[in-house]
Design an enzyme around this catalytic site. Structure first.
Site, mmCIF file in Angstrom:
data_model
loop_
_atom_site.group_PDB
_atom_site.id
_atom_site.type_symbol
_atom_site.label_atom_id
_atom_site.label_comp_id
_atom_site.label_asym_id
_atom_site.label_seq_id
_atom_site.Cartn_x
_atom_site.Cartn_y
_atom_site.Cartn_z
ATOM 1 N N GLY A 6 6.414 -2.750 5.780
ATOM 2 C CA GLY A 6 7.890 -2.360 6.629
ATOM 3 C C GLY A 6 8.731 -1.393 7.390
ATOM 4 C CD GLU A 7 12.588 -0.455 10.666
ATOM 5 O OE1 GLU A 7 11.365 -1.099 11.246
ATOM 6 O OE2 GLU A 7 13.697 -0.527 10.020
ATOM 7 C CG HIS B 84 5.852 3.891 18.671
ATOM 8 N ND1 HIS B 84 4.801 4.607 18.797
ATOM 9 C CD2 HIS B 84 6.025 2.798 18.558
ATOM 10 C CE1 HIS B 84 4.613 4.601 16.440
ATOM 11 N NE2 HIS B 84 5.204 3.849 16.962
ATOM 12 C CD GLU C 7 -2.015 -1.139 2.992
ATOM 13 O OE1 GLU C 7 -2.434 -1.351 3.548
ATOM 14 O OE2 GLU C 7 -1.369 -0.118 4.252
ATOM 15 C CB CYS D 92 1.953 -2.669 13.140
ATOM 16 S SG CYS D 92 1.900 -1.908 11.870
ATOM 17 C CB CYS E 141 6.311 -5.752 8.903
ATOM 18 S SG CYS E 141 8.133 -4.874 9.638
ATOM 19 C CB CYS F 85 2.541 7.054 3.713
ATOM 20 S SG CYS F 85 2.733 6.129 4.654
ATOM 21 C CB CYS G 41 1.057 0.599 8.650
ATOM 22 S SG CYS G 41 2.243 -0.267 7.967
ATOM 23 C CB SER H 112 9.661 6.180 10.383
ATOM 24 O OG SER H 112 9.048 5.663 11.176
ATOM 25 C CB SER I 103 8.637 3.427 15.457
ATOM 26 O OG SER I 103 8.003 3.935 14.040
ATOM 27 C CB CYS J 285 4.800 -3.227 16.170
ATOM 28 S SG CYS J 285 6.340 -2.702 15.559
HETATM 29 N N1 SAH Z 1 8.430 -0.316 10.062
HETATM 30 C C1 SAH Z 1 9.083 1.283 10.536
HETATM 31 C C2 SAH Z 1 7.979 1.989 9.255
HETATM 32 C C3 SAH Z 1 6.229 1.576 8.885
HETATM 33 S S1 SAH Z 1 5.190 1.477 10.489
HETATM 34 C C4 SAH Z 1 8.771 2.132 11.715
HETATM 35 O O1 SAH Z 1 8.207 1.334 12.778
HETATM 36 O O2 SAH Z 1 8.472 3.017 11.575
HETATM 37 C C5 SAH Z 1 5.378 3.898 10.392
HETATM 38 C C6 SAH Z 1 4.755 4.137 12.022
HETATM 39 O O3 SAH Z 1 2.811 4.245 11.505
HETATM 40 C C7 SAH Z 1 5.188 3.569 13.144
HETATM 41 O O4 SAH Z 1 5.302 4.758 13.538
HETATM 42 C C8 SAH Z 1 3.990 2.856 12.922
HETATM 43 O O5 SAH Z 1 4.665 2.117 13.908
HETATM 44 C C9 SAH Z 1 2.869 3.995 13.533
HETATM 45 N N2 SAH Z 1 1.534 3.408 12.986
HETATM 46 C C10 SAH Z 1 1.257 1.363 12.670
HETATM 47 N N3 SAH Z 1 0.004 0.943 12.513
HETATM 48 C C11 SAH Z 1 -0.263 2.062 13.288
HETATM 49 C C12 SAH Z 1 -1.828 2.475 13.187
HETATM 50 N N4 SAH Z 1 -2.949 1.625 13.296
HETATM 51 N N5 SAH Z 1 -2.680 3.820 13.836
HETATM 52 C C13 SAH Z 1 -1.410 4.799 13.119
HETATM 53 N N6 SAH Z 1 0.191 4.569 13.900
HETATM 54 C C14 SAH Z 1 -0.147 3.451 12.891
#
Ligand code: SAH
Length: 362
Positions: A173-174, A230, A102, A130, A123, A116, A347, A205, A228, A127
């Site tokens: 993805g990362e 959190h 996406e 996510c 991934c 984005c 995401c 990110s 990230s 997390c």
């Molecule tokens: N793997 C990388 C990039 C992808 S996620 C990373 O973790 O940074 C990009 C951002 O979106 C991250 O900060 C992630 O924690 C956040 N994210 C994932 N799912 C989400 C959701 N449902 N609502 C808001 N932010 C979310």
């Protein structure tokens, strides 16, 4: 050093059409270098989607290439959803092997636009909040598959005389686990003869892969780094992000200070606001202690609830109070707008709606 953008892009185009590489491709159509440049620039700079749009190429040549299966894009849009206010669009794209990724286009005020993009199909980091993380890992994307997501929406903007002002690697993805391809994608985005987006307008990110943060600090490019985070302590962070068991917060923050020392660039910390989980004043004070006195900026992200995860987003009021604690402690903080909630633009959400859950990452 990565190869130059045009070589990366043309080589991929040649291979997609079944040629051994750029030389075989050029030979097959008797293309001189300037022809390759015409094809590349039409795609990268003008976001052409099909050969027939490259009017600088003779018609017969376009037809011959099309016959041999030469295609400008490595990804194919499956669905594009628009939010009710039309300011957010989310595309789901199919890769050549049937994998899906996406990308999201956000149109902010004052001509600011953000795309984005995804760096992997799926991934591996799992997390807990996510949607992508819950579905597991499929494969790395190539540089061109990453770049083509930006090209797709650049074309959409171009049709309305707008342009891409920002690209963030915050899709599926990362990015730091697909480091080489991501650096090539950054080179493709940046090429002044091609897409032409300044490094400062690109943000990568990461979940916090320490060795890659160090590697990135040596790249000598002005792209932005976002971490990230959190959660402000190991126990809570490990419960949300399994990666924290590999690299704890102290190790992560040490890498971040090395990065700032080396690059003199600010780091952005992403903090998704989960109701009753990480959003108390106590957590805000803890976070402030980690952030204070460094070149760090906190972005508080409203959570987009997903059916795969047992969390609710914090109330708006709670988010602002959390921000106030940070601000009072002297920590720069921004509360992010939530865009595209009605189209599940967070995401992994769109993919999750169209595909059954894949295996969990081991
Ligand atoms: N793997 C990388 C990039 C992808 S996620 C990373 O973790 O940074 C990009 C951002 O979106 C991250 O900060 C992630 O924690 C956040 N994210 C994932 N799912 C989400 C959701 N449902 N609502 C808001 N932010 C979310």
């Amino acid at each position: 050093m990565v190869a130059d953008a045009q070589s990366i892009w043309i080589e991929a185009l040649a291979k997609r059409a079944g040629f051994a590489g750029t030389d075989a491709f050029a030979q097959a159509f008797e293309l001189r270098e300037y022809r390759l440049t015409q094809v590349y620039r039409a795609a990268a700079k003008e976001s052409c989607a099909v050969l027939d749009e490259i009017t600088t190429l003779p018609k017969a040549l376009r037809a011959a290439m099309a016959d041999r299966g030469v295609a400008l894009s490595s990804i194919e849009p499956i669905t594009v959803q628009r939010s009710r206010d039309a300011r957010t669009k989310k595309g789901l794209f199919r890769l050549h092997d049937g994998r899906e990724v996406e990308a999201v286009l956000m149109e902010h005020r004052r001509d600011r636009t953000t795309i984005c993009i995804s760096s992997q199909a799926g991934c591996a980091f799992a997390c807990s909040f996510c949607s992508t993380g819950q579905a597991g890992f499929a494969r790395n994307l190539t540089a061109v598959e990453i770049f083509d997501q930006a090209r797709y929406f650049a074309r959409d903007l171009r049709a309305r005389s707008k342009r891409v002002t920002n690209v963030v690697f915050m899709g599926m993805g990362e990015p730091f686990q697909n480091y080489a391809a991501v650096m090539e994608a950054v080179a493709l985005l940046n090429d002044p003869h091609g897409f032409g987006l300044g490094h400062r307008h690109v943000t990568i990110s990461t979940v916090g892969l320490v060795d890659r943060i160090d590697a990135f600090s040596h790249e000598g490019i002005q792209a932005n780094l976002a971490i990230s985070l959190h959660a402000p302590n190991d126990e809570l962070r490990a419960s949300l992000m399994p990666v924290n068991r590999r690299h704890g917060i102290a190790e992560l923050m040490a890498a971040c200070s090395r990065y700032v020392e080396r690059t003199h660039r600010k780091i952005f910390f992403e903090y998704v606001m989960l109701a009753g989980v990480n959003d108390s004043d106590a957590r805000a004070h803890e976070l402030a202690a980690l952030m204070r006195g460094h070149l760090y900026h906190v972005n508080l992200i409203p959570y987009n609830a997903t059916p795969d995860a047992p969390y609710a987003g914090s109330e708006e009021d709670r988010i602002w109070r959390f921000a106030a604690v940070l601000e009072k402690a002297g920590v720069p903080v921004t509360v992010r707008h939530n865009m595209g909630r009605d189209i599940a633009a967070a995401c992994g959400q769109l993919r999750a709606q169209t595909q059954p859950k894949a295996r969990k990452a081991s």
